[in-house]
Write a protein that holds these residues in place. Structure first.
Motif, PDB file in Angstrom:
ATOM      1  N   CYS A   1     -31.016  20.705  -0.448  1.00 22.81           N
ATOM      2  CA  CYS A   1     -32.016  21.028  -1.372  1.00 22.81           C
ATOM      3  C   CYS A   1     -32.854  20.251  -0.238  1.00 22.81           C
ATOM      4  O   CYS A   1     -33.270  19.705   1.234  1.00 22.81           O
ATOM      5  CB  CYS A   1     -32.080  19.915  -2.350  1.00 22.81           C
ATOM      6  SG  CYS A   1     -32.244  17.854  -1.692  1.00 22.81           S
TER       7      CYS A   1
ATOM      8  N   ARG B   1     -34.817  17.790   0.097  1.00 22.71           N
ATOM      9  CA  ARG B   1     -35.193  16.176  -0.184  1.00 22.71           C
ATOM     10  C   ARG B   1     -33.983  15.460   0.853  1.00 22.71           C
ATOM     11  O   ARG B   1     -33.680  14.055   1.616  1.00 22.71           O
ATOM     12  CB  ARG B   1     -34.883  15.659  -0.917  1.00 22.71           C
ATOM     13  CG  ARG B   1     -36.102  15.760  -1.755  1.00 22.71           C
ATOM     14  CD  ARG B   1     -36.078  14.609  -3.476  1.00 22.71           C
ATOM     15  NE  ARG B   1     -37.670  14.882  -3.866  1.00 22.71           N
ATOM     16  CZ  ARG B   1     -37.707  14.125  -5.150  1.00 22.71           C
ATOM     17  NH1 ARG B   1     -36.843  13.054  -5.364  1.00 22.71           N
ATOM     18  NH2 ARG B   1     -38.722  15.086  -5.641  1.00 22.71           N
TER      19      ARG B   1
ATOM     20  N   HIS C   1     -30.688  16.048   0.969  1.00 23.94           N
ATOM     21  CA  HIS C   1     -28.974  16.224   0.505  1.00 23.94           C
ATOM     22  C   HIS C   1     -28.590  16.797   0.663  1.00 23.94           C
ATOM     23  O   HIS C   1     -28.692  17.956   0.147  1.00 23.94           O
ATOM     24  CB  HIS C   1     -29.599  15.208  -1.765  1.00 23.94           C
ATOM     25  CG  HIS C   1     -30.279  14.704  -1.639  1.00 23.94           C
ATOM     26  ND1 HIS C   1     -31.342  15.122  -2.860  1.00 23.94           N
ATOM     27  CD2 HIS C   1     -30.889  13.715  -1.653  1.00 23.94           C
ATOM     28  CE1 HIS C   1     -31.974  13.810  -2.749  1.00 23.94           C
ATOM     29  NE2 HIS C   1     -31.755  12.038  -1.985  1.00 23.94           N
TER      30      HIS C   1
ATOM     31  N   CYS D   1     -29.421  21.108  -7.180  1.00 22.16           N
ATOM     32  CA  CYS D   1     -29.205  19.239  -6.539  1.00 22.16           C
ATOM     33  C   CYS D   1     -28.458  18.619  -7.707  1.00 22.16           C
ATOM     34  O   CYS D   1     -29.216  18.028  -8.281  1.00 22.16           O
ATOM     35  CB  CYS D   1     -30.041  18.578  -5.332  1.00 22.16           C
ATOM     36  SG  CYS D   1     -30.222  17.247  -4.798  1.00 22.16           S
TER      37      CYS D   1
ATOM     38  N   ARG E   1     -28.083  15.745  -7.061  1.00 20.75           N
ATOM     39  CA  ARG E   1     -28.620  14.378  -7.045  1.00 20.75           C
ATOM     40  C   ARG E   1     -30.782  13.624  -7.438  1.00 20.75           C
ATOM     41  O   ARG E   1     -31.189  13.270  -7.701  1.00 20.75           O
ATOM     42  CB  ARG E   1     -28.627  13.425  -5.318  1.00 20.75           C
ATOM     43  CG  ARG E   1     -27.545  13.384  -5.635  1.00 20.75           C
ATOM     44  CD  ARG E   1     -27.115  12.817  -4.260  1.00 20.75           C
ATOM     45  NE  ARG E   1     -26.185  12.800  -3.128  1.00 20.75           N
ATOM     46  CZ  ARG E   1     -25.957  12.620  -1.470  1.00 20.75           C
ATOM     47  NH1 ARG E   1     -26.816  11.694  -1.377  1.00 20.75           N
ATOM     48  NH2 ARG E   1     -25.152  12.844  -1.317  1.00 20.75           N
ATOM     49  N   CYS E   2     -30.995  14.904  -7.084  1.00 20.43           N
ATOM     50  CA  CYS E   2     -32.844  15.046  -7.446  1.00 20.43           C
ATOM     51  C   CYS E   2     -33.177  16.117  -8.534  1.00 20.43           C
ATOM     52  O   CYS E   2     -33.868  16.040  -8.862  1.00 20.43           O
ATOM     53  CB  CYS E   2     -33.868  15.113  -6.500  1.00 20.43           C
ATOM     54  SG  CYS E   2     -32.870  16.188  -4.990  1.00 20.43           S
TER      55      CYS E   2
HETATM   56 ZN   LIG Z   1     -31.387  16.475  -3.476  1.00 21.49          ZN
END
Ligand SMILES: [Zn+2]
Length: 114
Positions: free
Chosen positions: A36, A38, A40, A58, A60-61
């Motif tokens: 992603c 960011r 990740h 993603c 995570r985010c």
């Molecule tokens: Zn992410």
């Protein structure tokens, strides 16, 4: 019952060369990394015959993640998410109304013919 116990006993006593080979490396799977914007990295495992999607949210985010580390889906894809959600909402609503109309029509027809 006795059957299940026998299988379980065999599995435990057989050692690593039996079940594990078939369930592990032998399975046709591939690992796919998604990146992603960011930074990740998410590793997902797909069945070999499954189609690997170009984008994945993603975990995570929640941003869209792509297959290419160097061109992760950025602002463009992110902007597309609310738009798509809105479209989905509109489409859902419309199909709901259509569905109601179709249902009424079908019921009217049923009542008319029977
Ligand atoms: Zn992410």
């Amino acid at each position: 019952m006795a059957h299940g116990n026998a299988i379980r006993g065999t599995r435990v006593g057989a050692g690593p060369s039996g079940e594990d080979d078939r369930g592990g490396d032998g399975a046709e799977r591939r690992r796919v990394d998604y990146f992603c914007s960011r930074g990740h990295r998410s590793r997902l495992i797909f069945a070999a015959e499954a189609e690997v999607p170009k984008f994945w949210d993603c975990p995570r985010c929640g941003l869209p993640a792509g297959l290419d580390e160097h061109s992760a889906p950025g602002a463009n894809s992110y902007a597309a998410v609310p738009y798509r959600t809105h479209m989905a909402y509109v489409r859902e609503r419309r199909s709901d109304e259509d569905g109601q109309a179709l249902l009424d029509e079908a019921l009217a027809k049923l009542r008319g013919t029977s």
